[in-house]
Design a protein around this motif. Structure first.
Motif, mmCIF file in Angstrom:
data_model
loop_
_atom_site.group_PDB
_atom_site.id
_atom_site.type_symbol
_atom_site.label_atom_id
_atom_site.label_comp_id
_atom_site.label_asym_id
_atom_site.label_seq_id
_atom_site.Cartn_x
_atom_site.Cartn_y
_atom_site.Cartn_z
ATOM 1 N N ALA A 190 0.826 -1.212 0.000
ATOM 2 C CA ALA A 190 0.000 0.000 0.000
ATOM 3 C C ALA A 190 0.856 1.256 0.000
ATOM 4 O O ALA A 190 0.539 2.244 -0.687
ATOM 5 N N GLN A 191 1.940 1.235 0.762
ATOM 6 C CA GLN A 191 2.806 2.410 0.822
ATOM 7 C C GLN A 191 3.503 2.657 -0.511
ATOM 8 O O GLN A 191 3.638 3.808 -0.949
ATOM 9 N N LEU A 192 3.957 1.596 -1.172
ATOM 10 C CA LEU A 192 4.573 1.766 -2.485
ATOM 11 C C LEU A 192 3.547 2.217 -3.520
ATOM 12 O O LEU A 192 3.839 3.065 -4.373
ATOM 13 N N THR A 193 2.355 1.679 -3.442
ATOM 14 C CA THR A 193 1.304 2.089 -4.376
ATOM 15 C C THR A 193 0.995 3.566 -4.226
ATOM 16 O O THR A 193 0.768 4.282 -5.220
ATOM 17 N N ALA A 194 1.010 4.047 -2.983
ATOM 18 C CA ALA A 194 0.671 5.447 -2.729
ATOM 19 C C ALA A 194 1.675 6.406 -3.337
ATOM 20 O O ALA A 194 1.320 7.544 -3.694
ATOM 21 N N ILE A 195 2.924 5.985 -3.472
ATOM 22 C CA ILE A 195 3.945 6.889 -4.026
ATOM 23 C C ILE A 195 4.352 6.504 -5.440
ATOM 24 O O ILE A 195 5.290 7.095 -6.001
ATOM 25 N N PHE A 196 3.658 5.518 -6.027
ATOM 26 C CA PHE A 196 3.991 5.114 -7.388
ATOM 27 C C PHE A 196 3.681 6.247 -8.364
ATOM 28 O O PHE A 196 2.630 6.879 -8.296
ATOM 29 N N ASP A 197 4.619 6.521 -9.270
ATOM 30 C CA ASP A 197 4.447 7.562 -10.285
ATOM 31 C C ASP A 197 3.756 6.937 -11.497
ATOM 32 O O ASP A 197 4.393 6.281 -12.318
ATOM 33 N N VAL A 198 2.449 7.150 -11.589
ATOM 34 C CA VAL A 198 1.660 6.516 -12.644
ATOM 35 C C VAL A 198 2.119 6.980 -14.022
ATOM 36 O O VAL A 198 2.142 6.202 -14.985
ATOM 37 N N GLU A 199 2.522 8.231 -14.125
ATOM 38 C CA GLU A 199 2.898 8.787 -15.423
ATOM 39 C C GLU A 199 4.269 8.317 -15.885
ATOM 40 O O GLU A 199 4.468 8.018 -17.075
ATOM 41 N N ASN A 200 5.224 8.233 -14.955
ATOM 42 C CA ASN A 200 6.615 7.987 -15.342
ATOM 43 C C ASN A 200 7.188 6.663 -14.853
ATOM 44 O O ASN A 200 8.305 6.300 -15.232
#
Length: 695
Positions: A190-200
């Motif tokens: 969940a923590q990694l998903t929250a900071i995942f850069d969807v665009e890049n």
């Protein structure tokens, strides 16, 4: 001008050698420097960096090459220079103080110590002169000198409070009553998903680091849960990195990190540990997806390491610098005129495919001005570029590859960045693990041979009696007692190598190293492992490091190794120690699970119905090979594999007594599969074996 060398001229570290002709009266770390500080009643000026550190070079040019600053240093302090890669224990200790004092860290690390080694002031890079709200080194030295002479007790008293806070942080989380659970895995995801850069792709904004251990964790969670978002984050990140400027499009391999969010502008140094961890991530992504591009990238990284970071005897150098001819990135940039001259009629096509422009696409990081140079990257996938050019993808790829080889040959004629050619046991262990994993996945004997050669070389030249290790080899000199990472990382490499080539000598040595961990590094009271052995140099405190930074922590890797060795050998001492480590880790996971991503890798595969396979048969027979290949060609990170030759009493029986009665089946090679603590009847059928493994 020619200068008389200082004491660093006798050191083996490339970083210390770089400073050996400074006018500064540098000392290496040791009793001589501290005795001089006591006799002259001066503080220690401790400067820690590494040979490929850009801002370390800047501070050297600005201050340590300056005669006036050198004279001021001689008058006020005893100057000590340390290579952080040679002495990670010192670096970790004083970096923790710096972060506690200032809220940040980095290199060069600048610390003032009392003559007994207690820090009282710390920072990172200091310009020579004060300005723009920043204290310069000249002013800082004058201030410290005055405080040392007139207000020493107050200075030391404040530092003592901070040091105690660091001590509590490093040693005080205590043991927990319960081991980590699936909820910790879910928190990490969940923590990694929250900071995942969807665009890049990647995690967070600028600067953006590859952080391959985050991807390895998500891959294992994909295997454990089937969650498609885990795999999507991995695929997007690996593709974006490969197409970005952070990847060397001409010579291969990853630069240290991108200074922007879109992976375009790299910090140009190249570290061996980044290559090893990234190659692992690309290899495992290939197994999980079957996408050929991931395998190709892993092989490219290994080619870069073979060409530029491998010694004549097969060991691996530490890094390549960001700078050449005093300019960061100069080795890697291309002007439009150079590209046209070298590539001729293919220049326009190549420039379009790799984002090069007439005026250059790179800007000076400090001024923002265009440099005229181009950082090569892939603004679009090959298929899209081919469509725009009206070409099929295959012919385009062939033309671009010819262009790449032309540029590589031309680049080899340039002044190269410095190669830090010291060999470190821990980072060599990482590369051995990466090569062994890839050799298994790709059925590649050449990669396996490289892993073997490196493992044999490290054990022969940095191994000591009674299972002890040395940390660094350079110019034929092996030195510096091994630390936690040396034992854990090399043991990891050896366990991976055993499961690739099934030579019990490597498993035996991994067991010996693991037992040394238990004997000399374990915290019997609170669990986990100290960074330094119980018979090592006495520092202000004995540190335990759990957080996974640029590379996984020694504790995270030790957990992975111990749980793997338990499954390979059945020795309960390994799993008991791993359980104690896990309990020590539990409160840290509750605080920040994603900061311990590699520990979560081990936890994920342990909670994913971990599997053990003993393949019993003639090692050279086709049926034995078929069973092994069936396992190795699929993504089964939770599976540990032992080979039990069809001999009366093979070596593996001594190391893994449970294999004694795991025999071939009616003259054919057989797989003995246990999963989730439950063992099944042996089978000689590949399909049935895979069913038992949950494939």
């Amino acid at each position: 001008m020619d200068r008389t060398p200082n004491r660093l001229i006798h050191e083996k570290s490339p970083y210390l050698e770089q400073h050996a002709h400074n006018p500064v009266d540098w000392h290496p770390w040791g009793e001589e420097a501290f005795a001089l500080a006591r006799s002259e009643d001066k503080p220690i000026f401790l400067s820690i960096g590494y040979s490929t550190c850009h801002w370390c070079h800047v501070m050297e040019r600005e201050s340590f090459e300056d005669e006036d600053i050198a004279a001021l240093l001689r008058a006020t302090v005893v100057a000590v220079k340390v290579d952080r890669e040679e002495r990670p224990d010192l670096d970790s200790l004083y970096m923790a103080f710096c972060q506690a004092l200032t809220g940040r860290g980095g290199w060069p690390l600048t610390v003032f110590l009392t003559p007994d080694g207690q820090p009282f002031f710390a920072g990172t890079y200091f310009p020579k002169e004060s300005g723009y709200g920043r204290t310069g080194l000249r002013e800082l030295l004058q201030r410290v000198h005055m405080a040392w002479k007139s207000n020493r007790q107050a200075v030391i008293g404040n530092a003592t409070q901070i040091l105690e806070a660091v001590r509590d942080q490093m040693t005080g989380a205590g043991s927990a009553s319960a081991e980590p659970t699936e909820s910790d895995l879910e928190s990490g995801k969940a923590q990694l998903t929250a900071i995942f850069d969807v665009e890049n792709g990647g995690f967070g904004g600028a600067p953006k680091f590859p952080s391959p251990h985050n991807l390895l964790f998500l891959l294992r969670e994909y295997r454990r849960t089937g969650a498609p978002d885990c795999l999507a984050m991995v695929r997007a990140s690996l593709k974006a990195m490969r197409q970005g400027g952070v990847y060397d499009q001409v010579g291969f391999g990853l630069h240290r990190y991108a200074t922007d969010a879109r992976w375009f502008l790299p910090h140009f140094e190249k570290m061996l540990y980044d290559q090893a961890l990234a190659a692992m991530a690309y290899t495992e992504a290939f197994l999980a997806t079957g996408e050929a591009s991931f395998k190709e990238t892993a092989l490219e990284i290994f080619e870069y390491v073979r060409r530029d970071l491998t010694s004549p005897d097969g060991l691996f150098y530490s890094a390549e610098d960001a700078d050449s001819e005093g300019v960061e990135g100069k080795f890697y940039l291309w002007s439009a005129a150079e590209l046209r001259e070298l590539l001729g009629e293919d220049a326009a096509l190549f420039m379009a495919a790799y984002g090069a422009t007439e005026d250059g696409n790179s800007h000076d990081e400090a001024t923002g001005e265009q440099t005229g140079g181009n950082i090569l990257f892939q603004p679009a996938a090959l298929g899209s570029t081919a469509a725009k050019a009206g070409l099929d993808a295959a012919p385009l790829a062939e033309r671009l590859e010819r262009c790449r080889l032309v540029l590589l040959a031309a680049r080899e004629k340039r002044v190269r960045p410095l190669c830090d050619d010291k060999v470190l046991t821990d980072i060599n262990g990482l590369m051995i693990a990466a090569l062994a994993k890839a050799a298994r996945a790709f059925d590649d004997e050449e990669l396996a041979g490289r892993a073997r050669r490196a493992a044999d070389g490290i054990l022969a030249r940095l191994g000591l009696p009674q299972g002890r290790l040395l940390h660094r080899l350079r110019d034929g000199e092996a030195a510096i007692p091994g630390m936690l990472d040396d034992y854990a990382f090399l043991a990891w490499g050896l366990t991976e190598l055993y499961q690739t080539v099934f030579d019990t000598a490597y498993l035996r040595q991994a067991v010996i190293l693991a037992r040394t961990l238990l004997d000399h590094f374990a915290d019997a009271g609170e669990g986990g492992f100290f960074l330094t052995p119980d018979d090592g140099e006495a520092l202000l405190l004995r540190q335990k490091i759990f957080y996974d930074a640029a590379i996984p922590s020694g504790n995270s890797v030790a957990f992975f190794v111990l749980t793997t060795l338990y499954r390979l050998t059945g020795h309960t001492a390994f799993t008991e120690s791993a359980a104690a480590l896990a309990r020590a880790m539990a409160p840290r996971l509750a605080d920040h699970a994603s900061g311990h991503a590699f520990f979560l890798c081990g936890l994920s595969q342990m909670l994913a119905k971990a599997s053990e396979v003993t393949i019993a048969g003639d090692p050279d027979s086709p049926d034995t090979h078929a069973l092994a290949r069936a396992v190795f060609s699929r993504y089964l990170p939770e599976t540990a594999v032992v080979l039990r030759p069809d001999e009366a009493e093979p070596d593996i029986v001594e190391l893994a007594p449970f294999t004694r009665y795991q025999l071939p089946l009616d003259g054919r090679a057989a797989a003995h599969v246990c999963r989730g603590g439950s063992c099944q009847p042996p089978t000689a059928d590949v399909v049935r074996m895979l069913e038992l493994l949950g494939v």
